[in-house]
Enzyme design. Structure first.
Site, PDB file in Angstrom:
ATOM      1  N   THR A   1      31.876  87.571 -17.193  1.00 58.42           N
ATOM      2  CA  THR A   1      31.183  87.451 -18.272  1.00 58.42           C
ATOM      3  C   THR A   1      30.003  88.182 -18.511  1.00 58.42           C
ATOM      4  OG1 THR A   1      32.085  84.967 -18.702  1.00 58.42           O
ATOM      5  CG2 THR A   1      29.804  85.566 -19.633  1.00 58.42           C
TER       6      THR A   1
ATOM      7  N   CYS B   1      38.218  78.812 -21.318  1.00 57.67           N
ATOM      8  CA  CYS B   1      36.841  78.640 -22.009  1.00 57.67           C
ATOM      9  C   CYS B   1      36.692  78.204 -23.490  1.00 57.67           C
ATOM     10  CB  CYS B   1      36.230  80.054 -22.014  1.00 57.67           C
ATOM     11  SG  CYS B   1      36.524  80.983 -20.393  1.00 57.67           S
TER      12      CYS B   1
ATOM     13  N   HIS C   1      37.084  85.307  -9.006  1.00 61.23           N
ATOM     14  CA  HIS C   1      37.901  84.046  -8.887  1.00 61.23           C
ATOM     15  C   HIS C   1      39.047  84.091  -9.656  1.00 61.23           C
ATOM     16  CE1 HIS C   1      37.355  81.861 -12.924  1.00 61.23           C
ATOM     17  NE2 HIS C   1      36.492  82.829 -13.191  1.00 61.23           N
TER      18      HIS C   1
END
Length: 404
Positions: free
Chosen positions: A76, A328, A205
């Protein structure tokens, strides 16, 4: 076999035990705990050495120069730094950007912010297969276009865009090209030495590394300039200030090292698991695969079960960790904007479930999951009057529902 079964590897992956071990070694007083920016003693030198070794490991997976890897807190932040950094630095050249309607929110919300600042953004609609083609981008290019941002692998439907062909186009037009590669490391070959990609975002991740660490590839030849978003000690050549988290960085390096070594064999194994799962559910009526059947990673199977509400199916599959939409955005009850962009109607978009398989998935888990899906879909349809009408040959799309 332990329940519940994790089938949401595109949301996050567990940290590989080999990665966790390397990270632990950088935390305590017996270990490599120093600040990599401390130049005056051995604790700092050792930490810096560990950071630079990890930088090489990340660069090796994607065939980049280690000097082109900038540490961030995740994909992000990398997306924000790349898109805003380019837009602000090159604003005098032009104020037009191109992206697609199926990007991750980390890209779409960033471009929305730039629109508020006076930039113009073109959002390309994908084909029904979810893919963005060079011709679509070519049609959107303008004289004042400064950046194209297209993801490599889609997080919801697993489709793979041809970033090599898109890169050839953007480079020939002198437009910078950013790629969100969060979902592609360890799944798809990435050769930045030959790809005409200027910027690429990575996350640890999604590749069996820790959360909270990512990287941004910033090309040196041709050189790309960015306006920094974080100011401070001038770390990462001034592009991203902040004390480097040695343990996180070492974890990302080890995760990417393992990915490079095991990717080929792992992809074959996961494709076999995905095929095994699909073979057991494909006889369900009104089952649709979302996204291209060929240009996709084997890890992702996004399916729509018509006449079954996705959320109720997830509730029925209480032993399976799966998702509808991306992690998300799935907190909202809106149908997936990615599936809507593919032209799926609301009913199919609402009935979609994303199954994603990974390193620790087993055949036993896959068989159990497939059986549970078939049972749940059959049971929920038996309760549905719409399913009965469909079976009776009623064209539901032609029904006019009375207003309350």
């Amino acid at each position: 076999m332990k329940l519940p079964i994790y089938l949401d590897y595109s949301a996050t992956t567990p940290v590989d035990p080999r990665v966790a071990q390397k990270m632990i070694e950088c935390l305590t007083v017996e270990g490599n705990f120093g600040n990599p920016a401390s130049r005056s003693h051995v604790f700092g030198w050792k930490a810096e050495e560990a950071v630079e070794n990890a930088r090489r490991q990340v660069a090796d997976l994607v065939s980049a120069d280690p000097r082109e890897i900038v540490w961030t807190s995740g994909a992000t932040e990398s997306n924000n730094l790349a898109i805003k950094g380019v837009a602000h630095f090159y604003a005098s050249k032009g104020k037009h950007l191109i992206t697609s309607k199926v990007e991750h929110k980390a890209v779409l919300d960033t471009t929305r912010q730039l629109e508020r600042e006076g930039f113009e953004v073109t959002y390309i609609e994908p084909g029904e297969d979810g893919l963005i083609t060079p011709s679509m981008i070519e049609a959107a290019l303008r004289d004042d276009t400064i950046l194209v941002s297209i993801m490599h692998v889609n997080n919801e439907i697993g489709t793979i865009n041809d970033i090599a062909a898109i890169g050839e186009l953007t480079r020939s037009r002198g437009v910078l090209f950013h790629v969100d590669g969060a979902q592609s490391t360890g799944k798809v070959e990435i050769d930045l030495a030959s790809l005409k990609v200027d910027l690429m975002s990575f996350s640890a991740h999604k590749t069996y590394g820790p959360k909270g660490i990512g990287a941004l590839y910033v090309s040196r030849k041709p050189r790309v300039r960015l306006e920094a978003a974080m100011h401070g000690g001038g770390h990462e050549r001034g592009m991203r200030s902040g004390t480097l988290a040695t343990h996180q960085i070492v974890g990302m390096g080890e995760a990417f090292r393992i990915a490079k070594e095991e990717m080929a064999a792992e992809s074959v194994r996961i494709k076999a698991l995905s095929d095994r799962f699909y073979k057991q559910v494909e006889n369900l009526e009104e089952l649709y695969v979302n996204g291209s059947l060929t240009a996709r990673v084997p890890h992702n199977l996004n399916l729509s079960f018509n006449y079954v509400e996705g959320e109720s199916l997830i509730m029925a599959l209480k032993d399976l960790a799966v998702s509808s939409g991306s992690a998300c955005t799935s907190a909202s009850l809106e149908p997936s904007y990615v599936l809507r962009a593919l032209g799926r109607n609301d009913e199919l978009a609402h009935s979609s479930i994303r199954f994603t398989f990974g390193r620790f998935s087993t055949e036993e888990e896959i068989d159990y999951a497939a059986q549970k899906v078939c049972e749940a879909v059959t049971r929920l349809r038996a309760l549905s009057p719409l399913w009965d009408m469909f079976k009776d040959g009623v064209d539901i799309s032609k029904i006019e529902w009375a207003a309350h």
